[in-house]
Design an enzyme around this catalytic site. Structure first.
Site, PDB file in Angstrom:
ATOM      1  N   LEU A  99     -11.519 -11.021 -21.749  1.00 61.22           N
ATOM      2  CA  LEU A  99     -10.110 -10.545 -21.876  1.00 61.22           C
ATOM      3  C   LEU A  99      -9.576  -9.743 -20.643  1.00 61.22           C
ATOM      4  O   LEU A  99      -8.670 -10.169 -19.981  1.00 61.22           O
ATOM      5  CB  LEU A  99      -9.736  -9.693 -23.228  1.00 61.22           C
ATOM      6  CG  LEU A  99      -8.389  -9.509 -23.438  1.00 61.22           C
ATOM      7  CD1 LEU A  99      -7.405 -10.731 -23.684  1.00 61.22           C
ATOM      8  CD2 LEU A  99      -8.102  -8.720 -24.622  1.00 61.22           C
ATOM      9  N   TYR A 142     -25.769 -17.785 -28.611  1.00 63.13           N
ATOM     10  CA  TYR A 142     -25.910 -16.526 -27.919  1.00 63.13           C
ATOM     11  C   TYR A 142     -26.545 -15.432 -28.500  1.00 63.13           C
ATOM     12  O   TYR A 142     -27.555 -14.964 -28.266  1.00 63.13           O
ATOM     13  CB  TYR A 142     -24.733 -16.386 -27.141  1.00 63.13           C
ATOM     14  CG  TYR A 142     -24.440 -14.744 -26.426  1.00 63.13           C
ATOM     15  CD1 TYR A 142     -25.404 -14.637 -25.175  1.00 63.13           C
ATOM     16  CD2 TYR A 142     -24.005 -13.899 -27.042  1.00 63.13           C
ATOM     17  CE1 TYR A 142     -25.584 -13.337 -24.708  1.00 63.13           C
ATOM     18  CE2 TYR A 142     -23.898 -12.730 -26.299  1.00 63.13           C
ATOM     19  CZ  TYR A 142     -24.672 -12.535 -25.195  1.00 63.13           C
ATOM     20  OH  TYR A 142     -24.622 -11.159 -24.616  1.00 63.13           O
ATOM     21  N   LYS A 178     -30.215 -13.474 -28.975  1.00 54.30           N
ATOM     22  CA  LYS A 178     -30.337 -11.987 -28.637  1.00 54.30           C
ATOM     23  C   LYS A 178     -31.104 -11.397 -29.726  1.00 54.30           C
ATOM     24  O   LYS A 178     -32.225 -10.597 -29.698  1.00 54.30           O
ATOM     25  CB  LYS A 178     -28.952 -11.316 -28.406  1.00 54.30           C
ATOM     26  CG  LYS A 178     -28.314 -11.556 -27.064  1.00 54.30           C
ATOM     27  CD  LYS A 178     -28.915 -11.111 -25.838  1.00 54.30           C
ATOM     28  CE  LYS A 178     -28.255 -11.258 -24.567  1.00 54.30           C
ATOM     29  NZ  LYS A 178     -29.071 -10.959 -23.507  1.00 54.30           N
ATOM     30  N   SER A 208     -26.699  -7.491 -27.931  1.00 46.70           N
ATOM     31  CA  SER A 208     -25.433  -7.755 -27.755  1.00 46.70           C
ATOM     32  C   SER A 208     -24.896  -7.419 -29.353  1.00 46.70           C
ATOM     33  O   SER A 208     -25.445  -7.864 -30.404  1.00 46.70           O
ATOM     34  CB  SER A 208     -24.887  -9.006 -27.366  1.00 46.70           C
ATOM     35  OG  SER A 208     -23.464  -9.231 -27.967  1.00 46.70           O
TER      36      SER A 208
HETATM   37  N1  UDP Z   1      -9.384 -13.151 -25.988  1.00 42.80           N
HETATM   38  C1  UDP Z   1      -7.820 -13.521 -25.756  1.00 42.80           C
HETATM   39  N2  UDP Z   1      -7.339 -14.109 -24.719  1.00 42.80           N
HETATM   40  C2  UDP Z   1      -8.255 -14.577 -23.734  1.00 42.80           C
HETATM   41  C3  UDP Z   1      -9.741 -13.950 -23.784  1.00 42.80           C
HETATM   42  C4  UDP Z   1     -10.207 -13.247 -24.969  1.00 42.80           C
HETATM   43  O1  UDP Z   1      -7.248 -13.272 -26.642  1.00 42.80           O
HETATM   44  O2  UDP Z   1      -8.117 -15.378 -22.842  1.00 42.80           O
HETATM   45  C5  UDP Z   1      -9.814 -12.344 -27.041  1.00 42.80           C
HETATM   46  C6  UDP Z   1     -10.754 -12.920 -27.866  1.00 42.80           C
HETATM   47  O3  UDP Z   1     -10.189 -13.697 -28.786  1.00 42.80           O
HETATM   48  C7  UDP Z   1     -11.439 -11.380 -28.326  1.00 42.80           C
HETATM   49  C8  UDP Z   1     -11.072 -10.452 -27.391  1.00 42.80           C
HETATM   50  O4  UDP Z   1     -10.055 -11.147 -26.664  1.00 42.80           O
HETATM   51  O5  UDP Z   1     -10.776 -11.145 -29.695  1.00 42.80           O
HETATM   52  C9  UDP Z   1     -12.241  -9.894 -26.585  1.00 42.80           C
HETATM   53  O6  UDP Z   1     -12.701 -11.329 -25.921  1.00 42.80           O
HETATM   54  P1  UDP Z   1     -13.609 -11.246 -24.867  1.00 42.80           P
HETATM   55  O7  UDP Z   1     -14.157 -12.841 -24.598  1.00 42.80           O
HETATM   56  O8  UDP Z   1     -13.538 -10.544 -23.649  1.00 42.80           O
HETATM   57  O9  UDP Z   1     -15.063 -10.570 -25.551  1.00 42.80           O
HETATM   58  P2  UDP Z   1     -15.604 -10.910 -26.925  1.00 42.80           P
HETATM   59  O10 UDP Z   1     -15.148 -10.123 -28.008  1.00 42.80           O
HETATM   60  O11 UDP Z   1     -15.500 -12.397 -27.182  1.00 42.80           O
HETATM   61  O12 UDP Z   1     -17.161 -10.674 -26.735  1.00 42.80           O
END
Ligand code: UDP
Length: 329
Positions: free
Chosen positions: A190, A141, A145, A117
């Site tokens: 997201l 996490y 990894k 990751s």
């Molecule tokens: N994010 C957000 N709202 C949500 C979930 C995620 O604004 O409800 C933002 C999060 O802060 C990150 C991006 O979306 O900047 C992608 O988040 P995700 O959890 O999908 O993946 P990550 O980058 O954490 O692996």
């Protein structure tokens, strides 16, 4: 000879299993179904329910079949949960990999493609991120990894084992046939959360922070289609099989999109207004994560072919609108 896919009932694993079968490979899936879905496993794959920490379970699998390679996905992957419960992550992600590698070596199986990751990097020093940039994970996490990557590197010196550790950026999208896709419980990512709003399952999407040092103040991520990930795994396997040097490879699109851009694109794709509201930033979220794919392109011949954000979101929407409750219906 078959390919063993631990974690093949999960989101990314199930897509690789489909791709392997489409390319005529024989596939065995091992999954404890704690987070995976039996319905996500392709009917042509041989399925065994069990935990990779259980060496007797693994021994029986390796005794039954001759595996040419292992493509290993079985792990927990919730960043927030890993901060609250580090032991669970070290036990399953690192402990599981140790048991799997031990059994592989005892049975003379020497090729592994490991699901790593971008969380291995932590806060990046440079954008785009290169494989030999600093790795300083900011959550358990990412630590687990990275720990498995390091173990693989040491094993490649001490034993005939050869590996490709693939550092995924943000996996998204679903299979083009629309029968498998992302279904996490709880969902924290997201794109599926935004699409849950479009499906009427949530009132709005919270945007985690709008004061990051990015063009629109929201976090920038590199979203990669799960079909491109599937293609990269097959390339990595073939690379090992043809004697290519193993190691660590980034898998992203090389292009970043902000949270606001994702929400805006999802409005366009779904035709739903998707109300958004700003919430406090999530602890440990780097402002930007964007991959350099230069090494993957050079050594694996990898080039994403579904790189547009609209295409990625449309593909995820195709799954979510038909399966608003995921594999439950
Ligand atoms: N994010 C957000 N709202 C949500 C979930 C995620 O604004 O409800 C933002 C999060 O802060 C990150 C991006 O979306 O900047 C992608 O988040 P995700 O959890 O999908 O993946 P990550 O980058 O954490 O692996």
């Amino acid at each position: 000879m078959a390919i063993l896919v631990p974690g093949g009932a999960g989101y990314i694993g199930s897509h690789i299993v489909h791709e392997l079968l489409d390319r005529g490979e024989e596939v065995v899936v091992a999954d404890n179904l704690q987070t995976g879905h039996r319905a996500a496993v392709h009917p042509d794959a041989e399925f065994y329910q069990g935990d990779i920490r259980d060496r007797a379970f693994l021994d029986s699998l390796f005794g039954r079949k001759r595996f040419v390679a292992v493509v290993h996905f079985a792990a927990n992957s919730l960043v927030g949960e890993s901060v609250r419960n580090p032991l669970k992550y070290y036990d399953n992600n690192l402990g599981g990999a140790i048991a799997l590698l031990d059994v592989m070596l005892r049975h003379g199986v020497h090729h592994i493609v490991f699901s790593s990751s971008a969380a291995a990097y932590g806060e990046p020093e440079n954008i785009p991120i290169l494989e030999d940039d600093r790795t300083l994970p900011v959550n358990p996490y990412g630590e687990t990894k990275l720990a498995v990557e390091k173990l693989l590197r040491w094993l490649s010196r001490a034993t005939p084992l050869r590996h490709a550790a693939l550092r995924y950026f943000n996996a998204a999208g679903a299979h083009s046939r629309g029968d498998i896709g992302e279904d996490h419980s709880p969902e924290t990512h997201l794109i599926p959360l935004v699409l849950q709003v479009a499906n009427g399952k949530c009132a709005d999407i919270g945007i985690f922070g709008d004061d990051y040092p990015t063009p629109d103040g929201t976090c920038v991520r590199d979203y990669i289609h799960v079909a491109d990930l599937a293609d990269a795994h097959i390339r990595a396997m073939r690379h090992l099989a043809s004697g290519g040097s193993g190691g660590v490879f980034n898998l992203g699109n090389g292009v970043g999109f902000s949270v606001r851009e994702v929400v805006e694109k999802a409005r366009k794709v779904t035709g739903h207004p998707i109300p958004a509201r700003i919430r406090p930033g999530r602890k440990g979220d780097p402002a930007q994560l964007v991959a350099s794919n230069a090494k993957s392109e050079r050594e694996l011949g990898f080039k994403p072919s579904h790189s547009g954000l609209e295409e990625i979101i449309a593909s995820a929407w195709n799954w979510h609108k038909r399966h608003p409750n995921g594999f439950a219906g």
